[in-house]
Design a protein around this motif. Structure first.
Motif, PDB file in Angstrom:
ATOM      1  N   ALA A  48      55.530  -7.445 156.100  1.00  0.00           N
ATOM      2  CA  ALA A  48      54.230  -7.912 155.622  1.00  0.00           C
ATOM      3  C   ALA A  48      54.180  -9.439 155.609  1.00  0.00           C
ATOM      4  N   ILE A  49      55.281 -10.087 155.232  1.00  0.00           N
ATOM      5  CA  ILE A  49      55.321 -11.553 155.219  1.00  0.00           C
ATOM      6  C   ILE A  49      55.224 -12.091 156.644  1.00  0.00           C
ATOM      7  N   ARG A  50      55.962 -11.482 157.572  1.00  0.00           N
ATOM      8  CA  ARG A  50      55.899 -11.921 158.974  1.00  0.00           C
ATOM      9  C   ARG A  50      54.486 -11.751 159.528  1.00  0.00           C
ATOM     10  N   ASP A  51      53.901 -10.589 159.226  1.00  0.00           N
ATOM     11  CA  ASP A  51      52.546 -10.333 159.713  1.00  0.00           C
ATOM     12  C   ASP A  51      51.540 -11.291 159.084  1.00  0.00           C
ATOM     13  N   ALA A  52      51.709 -11.556 157.805  1.00  0.00           N
ATOM     14  CA  ALA A  52      50.786 -12.455 157.115  1.00  0.00           C
ATOM     15  C   ALA A  52      50.943 -13.889 157.616  1.00  0.00           C
ATOM     16  N   GLY A  53      52.154 -14.274 157.935  1.00  0.00           N
ATOM     17  CA  GLY A  53      52.398 -15.639 158.405  1.00  0.00           C
ATOM     18  C   GLY A  53      51.908 -15.869 159.813  1.00  0.00           C
ATOM     19  N   SER A  54      51.772 -14.824 160.596  1.00  0.00           N
ATOM     20  CA  SER A  54      51.351 -14.982 161.989  1.00  0.00           C
ATOM     21  C   SER A  54      49.836 -15.066 162.126  1.00  0.00           C
ATOM     22  N   SER A  55      49.159 -14.675 161.094  1.00  0.00           N
ATOM     23  CA  SER A  55      47.694 -14.699 161.146  1.00  0.00           C
ATOM     24  C   SER A  55      47.178 -15.966 160.466  1.00  0.00           C
ATOM     25  N   PRO A  56      46.397 -16.762 161.179  1.00  0.00           N
ATOM     26  CA  PRO A  56      45.881 -17.992 160.564  1.00  0.00           C
ATOM     27  C   PRO A  56      44.851 -17.709 159.471  1.00  0.00           C
ATOM     28  N   MET A  57      44.354 -16.481 159.426  1.00  0.00           N
ATOM     29  CA  MET A  57      43.337 -16.138 158.446  1.00  0.00           C
ATOM     30  C   MET A  57      43.938 -15.811 157.075  1.00  0.00           C
ATOM     31  N   GLN A  58      45.244 -15.608 156.996  1.00  0.00           N
ATOM     32  CA  GLN A  58      45.868 -15.253 155.719  1.00  0.00           C
ATOM     33  C   GLN A  58      45.919 -16.485 154.821  1.00  0.00           C
ATOM     34  N   SER A  59      45.733 -16.233 153.570  1.00  0.00           N
ATOM     35  CA  SER A  59      45.744 -17.341 152.623  1.00  0.00           C
ATOM     36  C   SER A  59      47.169 -17.637 152.174  1.00  0.00           C
ATOM     37  N   ALA A  60      47.382 -18.831 151.754  1.00  0.00           N
ATOM     38  CA  ALA A  60      48.691 -19.240 151.225  1.00  0.00           C
ATOM     39  C   ALA A  60      49.003 -18.448 149.964  1.00  0.00           C
ATOM     40  N   GLN A  61      47.973 -18.110 149.235  1.00  0.00           N
ATOM     41  CA  GLN A  61      48.178 -17.346 147.995  1.00  0.00           C
ATOM     42  C   GLN A  61      48.776 -15.968 148.307  1.00  0.00           C
ATOM     43  N   ARG A  62      48.298 -15.312 149.349  1.00  0.00           N
ATOM     44  CA  ARG A  62      48.851 -14.002 149.729  1.00  0.00           C
ATOM     45  C   ARG A  62      50.314 -14.143 150.137  1.00  0.00           C
ATOM     46  N   LEU A  63      50.620 -15.163 150.902  1.00  0.00           N
ATOM     47  CA  LEU A  63      52.011 -15.387 151.312  1.00  0.00           C
ATOM     48  C   LEU A  63      52.905 -15.644 150.104  1.00  0.00           C
ATOM     49  N   THR A  64      52.397 -16.400 149.150  1.00  0.00           N
ATOM     50  CA  THR A  64      53.167 -16.693 147.940  1.00  0.00           C
ATOM     51  C   THR A  64      53.433 -15.413 147.154  1.00  0.00           C
ATOM     52  N   LEU A  65      52.417 -14.575 147.029  1.00  0.00           N
ATOM     53  CA  LEU A  65      52.586 -13.308 146.311  1.00  0.00           C
ATOM     54  C   LEU A  65      53.592 -12.404 147.020  1.00  0.00           C
ATOM     55  N   LEU A  66      53.504 -12.348 148.332  1.00  0.00           N
ATOM     56  CA  LEU A  66      54.458 -11.534 149.085  1.00  0.00           C
ATOM     57  C   LEU A  66      55.884 -12.075 148.951  1.00  0.00           C
ATOM     58  N   ALA A  67      56.029 -13.384 148.961  1.00  0.00           N
ATOM     59  CA  ALA A  67      57.357 -13.993 148.812  1.00  0.00           C
ATOM     60  C   ALA A  67      57.921 -13.708 147.424  1.00  0.00           C
ATOM     61  N   GLN A  68      57.076 -13.786 146.411  1.00  0.00           N
ATOM     62  CA  GLN A  68      57.529 -13.471 145.051  1.00  0.00           C
ATOM     63  C   GLN A  68      57.933 -11.999 144.941  1.00  0.00           C
ATOM     64  N   ALA A  69      57.144 -11.138 145.558  1.00  0.00           N
ATOM     65  CA  ALA A  69      57.470  -9.710 145.540  1.00  0.00           C
ATOM     66  C   ALA A  69      58.800  -9.473 146.255  1.00  0.00           C
ATOM     67  N   ALA A  70      59.049 -10.190 147.344  1.00  0.00           N
ATOM     68  CA  ALA A  70      60.309 -10.046 148.074  1.00  0.00           C
ATOM     69  C   ALA A  70      61.483 -10.523 147.226  1.00  0.00           C
ATOM     70  N   GLU A  71      61.303 -11.624 146.486  1.00  0.00           N
ATOM     71  CA  GLU A  71      62.366 -12.109 145.599  1.00  0.00           C
ATOM     72  C   GLU A  71      62.660 -11.099 144.502  1.00  0.00           C
ATOM     73  N   THR A  72      61.610 -10.542 143.915  1.00  0.00           N
ATOM     74  CA  THR A  72      61.787  -9.513 142.884  1.00  0.00           C
ATOM     75  C   THR A  72      62.511  -8.304 143.465  1.00  0.00           C
ATOM     76  N   GLN A  73      62.108  -7.920 144.674  1.00  0.00           N
ATOM     77  CA  GLN A  73      62.741  -6.769 145.309  1.00  0.00           C
ATOM     78  C   GLN A  73      64.214  -7.053 145.610  1.00  0.00           C
ATOM     79  N   ALA A  74      64.540  -8.270 145.974  1.00  0.00           N
ATOM     80  CA  ALA A  74      65.940  -8.636 146.226  1.00  0.00           C
ATOM     81  C   ALA A  74      66.763  -8.502 144.942  1.00  0.00           C
TER      82      ALA A  74
END
Length: 140
Positions: A48-74
């Motif tokens: 999801a992070i890779r897909d979100a990062g490849s799309s210029p339409m994704q917001s930085a906020q979505r990427l931040t939330l996904l990164a936080q979720a990935a850290e929690t999951q780790a």
């Protein structure tokens, strides 16, 4: 001839140890499943992070939330791994405890069988000696 049956007096303990081992095995299997699922969830987040990062339409906020979720999951994966290691150690201890009792059972069974064979040999020797004495007495 003798036909006694071997009775292992610690059979209830062996049954208890086997039940403990089975429970430890089930617990380890549940932990392994939870660990594997947590890894899959992290992989999904990474996609999801890779897909979100490849799309210029994704917001930085979505990427931040996904990164936080990935850290929690780790962190969850690390916790699941620790639980898996703990249950694995418990399973090894339970298996060892059961094997000790099984080995004792095998040793006692072998000793029982050896004693039975000795008793049978003694009975046969006595019967042969009696027969020999009776045959010798008849010849006189």
């Amino acid at each position: 001839m003798r036909t006694r049956k071997f009775v292992f007096t610690l059979q209830p303990l062996l049954g208890y140890r086997t039940a403990l081992e089975d429970a430890a095995f089930q617990s380890a299997a549940r932990c392994r499943h939870a660990y594997t699922e947590a890894q899959r969830d992290l992989e999904r987040l990474d996609v999801a992070i890779r897909d979100a990062g490849s799309s210029p339409m994704q917001s930085a906020q979505r990427l931040t939330l996904l990164a936080q979720a990935a850290e929690t999951q780790a962190r969850i994966i690390a916790q699941r791994y620790a639980e898996l290691e703990s249950t694995h150690r418990e399973l090894i201890a339970a298996s060892t405890a059961r094997r000790v009792i099984e080995k004792l059972k095998d040793q006692r069974c072998e000793a029982f069988l050896a004693a039975e064979r000795r008793a049978e040999r003694l009975e046969l020797d006595e019967a042969n000696a009696r027969g020999s004495r009776e045959a010798h007495a008849v010849r006189r």
